[in-house]
Motif scaffolding. Structure first.
Motif, PDB file in Angstrom:
ATOM      1  N   TRP A   1      29.171  21.026  40.004  1.00 20.02           N
ATOM      2  CA  TRP A   1      29.307  19.955  39.006  1.00 20.02           C
ATOM      3  C   TRP A   1      30.509  20.095  38.097  1.00 20.02           C
ATOM      4  CZ3 TRP A   1      29.180  22.075  34.215  1.00 20.02           C
ATOM      5  CH2 TRP A   1      28.468  23.275  34.062  1.00 20.02           C
TER       6      TRP A   1
ATOM      7  N   GLY B   1      23.441  32.662  40.052  1.00 19.75           N
ATOM      8  CA  GLY B   1      23.059  31.322  40.507  1.00 19.75           C
ATOM      9  C   GLY B   1      23.550  30.287  39.508  1.00 19.75           C
ATOM     10  N   MET B   2      23.375  30.608  38.236  1.00 16.81           N
ATOM     11  CA  MET B   2      23.825  29.734  37.160  1.00 16.81           C
ATOM     12  C   MET B   2      25.358  29.632  37.167  1.00 16.81           C
ATOM     13  SD  MET B   2      22.474  30.035  33.295  1.00 16.81           S
ATOM     14  CE  MET B   2      23.234  31.583  32.797  1.00 16.81           C
TER      15      MET B   2
ATOM     16  N   THR C   1      23.520  22.522  29.153  1.00 21.74           N
ATOM     17  CA  THR C   1      22.377  23.431  29.264  1.00 21.74           C
ATOM     18  C   THR C   1      21.460  23.041  30.425  1.00 21.74           C
ATOM     19  OG1 THR C   1      22.462  23.928  26.921  1.00 21.74           O
ATOM     20  CG2 THR C   1      20.350  24.285  28.022  1.00 21.74           C
TER      21      THR C   1
ATOM     22  N   ARG D   1      22.282  21.472  33.082  1.00 24.75           N
ATOM     23  CA  ARG D   1      22.972  21.801  34.338  1.00 24.75           C
ATOM     24  C   ARG D   1      22.892  23.286  34.642  1.00 24.75           C
ATOM     25  NH1 ARG D   1      28.065  17.781  33.490  1.00 24.75           N
ATOM     26  NH2 ARG D   1      27.415  16.210  34.992  1.00 24.75           N
ATOM     27  N   LEU D   2      23.078  24.109  33.617  1.00 24.06           N
ATOM     28  CA  LEU D   2      23.065  25.557  33.841  1.00 24.06           C
ATOM     29  C   LEU D   2      21.661  26.040  34.215  1.00 24.06           C
ATOM     30  CD1 LEU D   2      25.447  26.776  30.982  1.00 24.06           C
ATOM     31  CD2 LEU D   2      25.943  26.715  33.434  1.00 24.06           C
ATOM     32  N   VAL D   3      20.646  25.536  33.499  1.00 25.64           N
ATOM     33  CA  VAL D   3      19.271  25.971  33.805  1.00 25.64           C
ATOM     34  C   VAL D   3      18.893  25.533  35.214  1.00 25.64           C
ATOM     35  CG1 VAL D   3      16.835  25.689  33.225  1.00 25.64           C
ATOM     36  CG2 VAL D   3      18.510  26.057  31.399  1.00 25.64           C
TER      37      VAL D   3
ATOM     38  N   LEU E   1      23.440  31.435  27.128  1.00 28.74           N
ATOM     39  CA  LEU E   1      22.180  31.114  27.814  1.00 28.74           C
ATOM     40  C   LEU E   1      21.621  32.346  28.521  1.00 28.74           C
ATOM     41  CD1 LEU E   1      20.094  28.993  28.549  1.00 28.74           C
ATOM     42  CD2 LEU E   1      21.565  28.234  30.409  1.00 28.74           C
TER      43      LEU E   1
ATOM     44  N   ALA F   1      15.838  31.845  31.115  1.00 33.67           N
ATOM     45  CA  ALA F   1      16.387  30.624  30.517  1.00 33.67           C
ATOM     46  C   ALA F   1      16.017  30.493  29.034  1.00 33.67           C
ATOM     47  CB  ALA F   1      15.891  29.397  31.279  1.00 33.67           C
TER      48      ALA F   1
ATOM     49  N   LEU G   1      19.823  35.266  39.592  1.00 31.17           N
ATOM     50  CA  LEU G   1      19.615  34.085  38.748  1.00 31.17           C
ATOM     51  C   LEU G   1      20.841  33.818  37.871  1.00 31.17           C
ATOM     52  CD1 LEU G   1      15.852  34.543  37.761  1.00 31.17           C
ATOM     53  CD2 LEU G   1      16.805  32.840  39.332  1.00 31.17           C
TER      54      LEU G   1
ATOM     55  N   GLY H   1      21.006  24.837  37.549  1.00 34.85           N
ATOM     56  CA  GLY H   1      21.885  25.578  38.453  1.00 34.85           C
ATOM     57  C   GLY H   1      21.192  26.868  38.884  1.00 34.85           C
ATOM     58  N   MET H   2      20.572  27.503  37.894  1.00 35.78           N
ATOM     59  CA  MET H   2      19.820  28.739  38.155  1.00 35.78           C
ATOM     60  C   MET H   2      18.612  28.455  39.053  1.00 35.78           C
ATOM     61  SD  MET H   2      18.732  31.377  35.192  1.00 35.78           S
ATOM     62  CE  MET H   2      17.511  30.409  34.316  1.00 35.78           C
TER      63      MET H   2
ATOM     64  N   SER I   1      26.637  27.749  40.207  1.00 39.55           N
ATOM     65  CA  SER I   1      26.316  26.318  40.233  1.00 39.55           C
ATOM     66  C   SER I   1      27.481  25.486  39.702  1.00 39.55           C
ATOM     67  CB  SER I   1      25.049  26.025  39.421  1.00 39.55           C
ATOM     68  OG  SER I   1      25.302  26.033  38.017  1.00 39.55           O
TER      69      SER I   1
END
Lengths: 203, 203
Positions: free
Chosen positions: A175, A167-168, B161, B163-165, A194, B195, A164, B167-168, A171
């Motif tokens: 973007w 994954g973040m 934030t 995007r990151l969440v 985060l 998260a 996870l 992304g996960m 990602s």
């Protein structure tokens, strides 16, 4: 890497390519068209040189892929041997590796993008996937050790958590676009904040 | 969706395809070979039916893509109108949307995978990307509102934030494979815990 130059055909006054700049163009084309969808002909055309000028540097498309993936993997593995990743409390090592991974991803964006899209269709791709799994295992071991030291919340699944968090991180390739004035360290701070402390304000 | 059936050519005893099962096969092939790399011929061959049997259901490959992307997008947008996403404190709404997004992603894995790989090469893809941005804006607004209510840590950038969440959340398409006995709610719990509360044990 070699610094030998390849002369562009028909444009003797323009600069040629050394292996690094040839690789940069190849990776850009692979990311746009897909590795499988890119022929050496198309690559030579894009570079404005002959195929034989490419073969002066590499044995073929597969070696270009191997060099590009190695560049991304070597940059990631270099992090794992830096002193902050091998000394101190494990949660600090983990935080360091996450932060540095963001920095590597931004610094080597096209190369890491290519790496993360590899699906294992060829021997070169399967070796790259095996090295990715090695990196994942390194991170996962840090999570286990940090939990053993009592620094993580209870009930965390190390393998799932590693996936996870990365994954973040990964990602970003979808973007993140480098803009002048934007600080990579702000981005790394946001990812680390985060992942380690979460969104929720604690009373 | 229609339940009309398409008879497979030459296999009158075998079951045909309704639009849903035709779509399921098409999405699988698109994910494996890429949408651009899949011809109607290849699709018909994979289905064991004629091209005209496919045209009985859809006007072409582009409509198959549109239907598949709509399925993923509609499932995600349905979450945004559920009562827990529109009532109560914003941090709770946000948590609900993240949790339900994980569930939708797992329930509609091939469709969401296709959606997340769309790059905007066609009109259909660009419309899908525009709807994705709408969903992202919905999430980002929840983050802003939750911060305004004082429930988030200070200094959080709402767009980054979100995007990151996600992304996960979206990284699940890369590694999550449904296994019998594995609980989706455990997976959703792990994503939400990471998260919102982070990895680090608070003293």
């Amino acid at each position: 890497m070699t610094t030998a130059r390849v002369r562009r055909t028909g444009t003797p006054g323009r600069p040629g390519y050394d292996l690094d700049s040839l690789l940069a163009v190849a990776v850009k084309v692979f990311n746009e068209k897909g590795y499988d969808g890119t022929s050496m002909e198309a690559l030579a055309k894009k570079l404005g040189i002959t195929k034989s000028s490419i073969y002066h540097h590499v044995s073929g498309k597969s070696e270009l892929l191997e060099l590009a993936l190695a560049r991304a993997l070597n940059a990631l593995f270099a992090v794992t041997t830096e002193s902050a990743a091998t000394q101190g409390r494990y949660i600090e090592r983990l935080e360091y590796v996450v932060r540095r991974s963001v920095e590597v991803l931004v610094a080597e964006l096209p190369y890491v993008t290519l790496l993360l899209r590899v699906r294992g269709n060829t021997q070169v791709e399967r070796r790259a996937l095996a090295r990715r799994r090695e990196f994942d295992a390194f991170v996962s071991d840090l999570v286990i050790a940090a939990a053993d030291e009592g620094d993580l919340k209870t009930g965390i699944d190390p393998a799932l958590t590693s996936r996870l968090v990365f994954g973040m991180v990964n990602s970003l390739i979808e973007w993140y676009r480098p803009r002048s004035g934007e600080s990579v360290s702000n981005l790394a701070d946001a990812v680390v904040a985060l992942a380690f402390d979460g969104l929720r304000r604690t009373p």
